[in-house]
Design a protein around this motif. Sequence first.
Motif, PDB file in Angstrom:
ATOM      1  N   LEU A 163      48.469  51.086  41.380  1.00  0.00           N
ATOM      2  CA  LEU A 163      48.097  50.396  42.617  1.00  0.00           C
ATOM      3  C   LEU A 163      46.805  50.979  43.181  1.00  0.00           C
ATOM      4  CD1 LEU A 163      51.666  50.168  44.164  1.00  0.00           C
ATOM      5  CD2 LEU A 163      50.300  48.264  43.250  1.00  0.00           C
ATOM      6  N   PHE A 213      51.337  43.126  51.988  1.00  0.00           N
ATOM      7  CA  PHE A 213      51.150  43.762  50.685  1.00  0.00           C
ATOM      8  C   PHE A 213      50.383  45.071  50.831  1.00  0.00           C
ATOM      9  CE2 PHE A 213      48.941  43.591  46.348  1.00  0.00           C
ATOM     10  CZ  PHE A 213      49.992  44.227  45.706  1.00  0.00           C
ATOM     11  N   GLN A 219      52.726  47.623  52.108  1.00  0.00           N
ATOM     12  CA  GLN A 219      53.669  48.052  51.066  1.00  0.00           C
ATOM     13  C   GLN A 219      53.008  49.024  50.100  1.00  0.00           C
ATOM     14  OE1 GLN A 219      54.611  44.059  49.747  1.00  0.00           O
ATOM     15  NE2 GLN A 219      56.684  44.204  50.603  1.00  0.00           N
ATOM     16  N   VAL A 220      51.769  48.739  49.697  1.00  0.00           N
ATOM     17  CA  VAL A 220      51.053  49.643  48.795  1.00  0.00           C
ATOM     18  C   VAL A 220      50.836  50.985  49.484  1.00  0.00           C
ATOM     19  CG1 VAL A 220      48.868  50.039  47.587  1.00  0.00           C
ATOM     20  CG2 VAL A 220      49.970  47.790  47.463  1.00  0.00           C
ATOM     21  N   THR A 267      53.894  53.207  49.565  1.00  0.00           N
ATOM     22  CA  THR A 267      54.403  53.772  48.308  1.00  0.00           C
ATOM     23  C   THR A 267      53.913  55.192  48.078  1.00  0.00           C
ATOM     24  OG1 THR A 267      52.580  53.002  46.921  1.00  0.00           O
ATOM     25  CG2 THR A 267      54.481  51.505  47.186  1.00  0.00           C
ATOM     26  N   GLU A 301      57.550  45.959  41.047  1.00  0.00           N
ATOM     27  CA  GLU A 301      57.402  44.748  41.859  1.00  0.00           C
ATOM     28  C   GLU A 301      56.009  44.650  42.470  1.00  0.00           C
ATOM     29  OE1 GLU A 301      61.466  46.031  41.369  1.00  0.00           O
ATOM     30  OE2 GLU A 301      59.864  47.077  42.420  1.00  0.00           O
ATOM     31  N   LEU A 302      55.487  45.770  42.957  1.00  0.00           N
ATOM     32  CA  LEU A 302      54.149  45.745  43.560  1.00  0.00           C
ATOM     33  C   LEU A 302      53.059  45.607  42.502  1.00  0.00           C
ATOM     34  CD1 LEU A 302      54.473  48.320  46.486  1.00  0.00           C
ATOM     35  CD2 LEU A 302      54.670  45.820  46.552  1.00  0.00           C
ATOM     36  N   GLN A 361      50.376  42.672  42.392  1.00  0.00           N
ATOM     37  CA  GLN A 361      48.940  42.961  42.250  1.00  0.00           C
ATOM     38  C   GLN A 361      48.332  42.112  41.133  1.00  0.00           C
ATOM     39  OE1 GLN A 361      46.869  46.926  42.658  1.00  0.00           O
ATOM     40  NE2 GLN A 361      47.327  46.971  40.471  1.00  0.00           N
TER      41      GLN A 361
END
Length: 163
Positions: free
Chosen positions: A34, A131, A134-135, A138, A145-146, A150
């Motif tokens: 990510l 999003f 969420q990134v 992490t 899932e992410l 992406q």
Amino acid sequence: MPQYDPPMQLPDAIAQATAPVFDALPLDQAMPDLVPSAAAGPPLHETVQAAVAHPALADHPALQAGLWLYADDLDASHTISQSIDTPTGSYWHAIMHRREGDFGNCKYWYRLAGDHPVLADISPGFDPYTFVDQVQDTAGANTPELLDLQRQEWSALFAWCAK
């Protein structure tokens, strides 16, 4: 199953120009982090350099910015995306800043991209701001899932730019 299967539908000339990149690094293996810690190595750099020099991509900076992101060369992507004064350029710019971990700047560029038409082509209910959060939450963990999301976002924007 990722939503970018089957492969992107690209115009023939663009598909031909990008095939070596996608053959060397399939989408389900691309952008494995990510927030990447290092730039792409020389072999992929040379492959992407050849693709962006292809006549089908030479006059398409948005596709070039996307390919450099695909190869985790954030600096090359940034140089190109910041010179594209359109919502699409802002969208690539936002993704680049998210991937470098500059989350506040990423959200700024998403705001400039506005309600970009590509949002409808990403996962149902996709919200780029959520999003980003969420990134950021992490703390470096690359959840499947992410990573999938992406890749969906990248694939949708790249295919949209190729139209």
